[in-house]
Design a protein around this motif. Structure first.
Motif, short mmCIF file in Angstrom:
data_model
loop_
_atom_site.label_atom_id
_atom_site.label_comp_id
_atom_site.label_asym_id
_atom_site.label_seq_id
_atom_site.Cartn_x
_atom_site.Cartn_y
_atom_site.Cartn_z
N GLY A 1 0.79 -1.23 0.00
CA GLY A 1 0.00 0.00 0.00
C GLY A 1 0.81 1.27 0.00
O GLY A 1 0.26 2.35 -0.19
N ASN A 2 2.11 1.20 0.20
CA ASN A 2 2.96 2.39 0.22
C ASN A 2 3.61 2.62 -1.14
O ASN A 2 3.98 1.67 -1.82
CB ASN A 2 4.05 2.28 1.27
N GLU A 3 3.77 3.90 -1.50
CA GLU A 3 4.46 4.25 -2.74
C GLU A 3 5.93 4.49 -2.43
O GLU A 3 6.26 5.14 -1.43
CB GLU A 3 3.83 5.50 -3.36
N TYR A 4 6.79 3.96 -3.28
CA TYR A 4 8.23 4.11 -3.13
C TYR A 4 8.82 4.64 -4.42
O TYR A 4 8.24 4.49 -5.49
CB TYR A 4 8.89 2.75 -2.81
N ILE A 5 10.00 5.24 -4.32
CA ILE A 5 10.75 5.69 -5.50
C ILE A 5 11.88 4.70 -5.72
O ILE A 5 12.62 4.37 -4.80
CB ILE A 5 11.32 7.11 -5.30
N ILE A 6 12.00 4.24 -6.95
CA ILE A 6 13.05 3.27 -7.29
C ILE A 6 14.40 3.98 -7.29
O ILE A 6 14.59 4.98 -7.98
CB ILE A 6 12.77 2.63 -8.67
N ASN A 7 15.34 3.46 -6.50
CA ASN A 7 16.69 4.01 -6.43
C ASN A 7 17.64 3.36 -7.42
O ASN A 7 18.65 3.94 -7.78
CB ASN A 7 17.27 3.86 -5.02
N GLY A 8 17.32 2.14 -7.84
CA GLY A 8 18.18 1.45 -8.78
C GLY A 8 17.79 -0.01 -8.92
O GLY A 8 16.98 -0.52 -8.16
N ILE A 9 18.38 -0.64 -9.92
CA ILE A 9 18.18 -2.06 -10.17
C ILE A 9 19.52 -2.75 -9.92
O ILE A 9 20.52 -2.42 -10.54
CB ILE A 9 17.71 -2.32 -11.62
N ASP A 10 19.54 -3.68 -9.00
CA ASP A 10 20.77 -4.35 -8.59
C ASP A 10 20.88 -5.72 -9.26
O ASP A 10 20.55 -6.74 -8.65
CB ASP A 10 20.80 -4.49 -7.07
N THR A 11 21.30 -5.72 -10.53
CA THR A 11 21.49 -6.97 -11.25
C THR A 11 22.53 -6.78 -12.35
O THR A 11 22.69 -5.68 -12.88
CB THR A 11 20.17 -7.47 -11.86
N ASP A 12 23.23 -7.85 -12.66
CA ASP A 12 24.20 -7.83 -13.77
C ASP A 12 23.59 -8.44 -15.02
O ASP A 12 24.23 -8.47 -16.07
CB ASP A 12 25.46 -8.61 -13.39
N ASP A 13 22.36 -8.92 -14.92
CA ASP A 13 21.67 -9.58 -16.02
C ASP A 13 21.03 -8.53 -16.93
O ASP A 13 20.05 -7.89 -16.56
CB ASP A 13 20.61 -10.53 -15.47
N GLU A 14 21.59 -8.33 -18.12
CA GLU A 14 21.08 -7.33 -19.06
C GLU A 14 19.66 -7.63 -19.51
O GLU A 14 18.86 -6.73 -19.72
CB GLU A 14 22.00 -7.21 -20.28
N GLU A 15 19.32 -8.91 -19.66
CA GLU A 15 17.97 -9.29 -20.07
C GLU A 15 16.94 -8.88 -19.01
O GLU A 15 15.89 -8.36 -19.32
CB GLU A 15 17.90 -10.80 -20.33
N LEU B 1 12.85 -10.84 -8.95
CA LEU B 1 12.75 -9.48 -9.51
C LEU B 1 12.60 -8.45 -8.39
O LEU B 1 13.23 -7.40 -8.42
CB LEU B 1 11.56 -9.37 -10.46
N ALA B 2 11.75 -8.75 -7.42
CA ALA B 2 11.50 -7.80 -6.33
C ALA B 2 12.76 -7.55 -5.52
O ALA B 2 12.98 -6.43 -5.05
CB ALA B 2 10.38 -8.33 -5.44
N GLN B 3 13.60 -8.55 -5.37
CA GLN B 3 14.84 -8.37 -4.60
C GLN B 3 15.89 -7.60 -5.39
O GLN B 3 16.83 -7.06 -4.81
CB GLN B 3 15.38 -9.72 -4.14
N ALA B 4 15.75 -7.50 -6.70
CA ALA B 4 16.69 -6.75 -7.52
C ALA B 4 16.36 -5.27 -7.56
O ALA B 4 17.20 -4.45 -7.92
CB ALA B 4 16.72 -7.32 -8.94
N ILE B 5 15.15 -4.90 -7.18
CA ILE B 5 14.71 -3.51 -7.24
C ILE B 5 14.97 -2.83 -5.91
O ILE B 5 14.43 -3.22 -4.88
CB ILE B 5 13.21 -3.43 -7.60
N GLN B 6 15.82 -1.81 -5.92
CA GLN B 6 16.15 -1.04 -4.71
C GLN B 6 15.24 0.18 -4.61
O GLN B 6 15.09 0.92 -5.57
CB GLN B 6 17.61 -0.58 -4.77
N VAL B 7 14.61 0.34 -3.44
CA VAL B 7 13.73 1.51 -3.21
C VAL B 7 14.21 2.31 -2.02
O VAL B 7 14.97 1.83 -1.21
CB VAL B 7 12.26 1.09 -3.01
#
Length: 70
Positions: free
Chosen positions: A9-23, A64-70
């Protein structure tokens, strides 16, 4: 923190994507998931999240959710 740890229910701002996988990076970018974009956890399922990005809702898995930093 990662999106997986975010509260429902909370809105967050994405700080970055933490992955080396280009796909994976390209896939998330195509959903509109990139630094500076707002993302909301709509609901939490057993091993996935329903998130709202811009005008769309998507079901993303734990990896996917663990790769998204908020």
């Amino acid at each position: 923190m990662t999106l997986w740890q975010a509260e429902e229910g909370n809105e967050y701002i994405i700080n970055g994507i933490d992955t080396d996988d280009e796909e994976l990076n390209s896939f998330l970018f195509s959903l509109g998931c990139y630094s500076g974009e707002a993302i909301t956890v709509v609901s939490r399922l057993k091993n996935s999240l329903v998130v709202s990005i811009k005008d769309g809702r998507y079901n993303i898995d734990m990896q996917l959710a663990q790769a998204i930093q908020v």
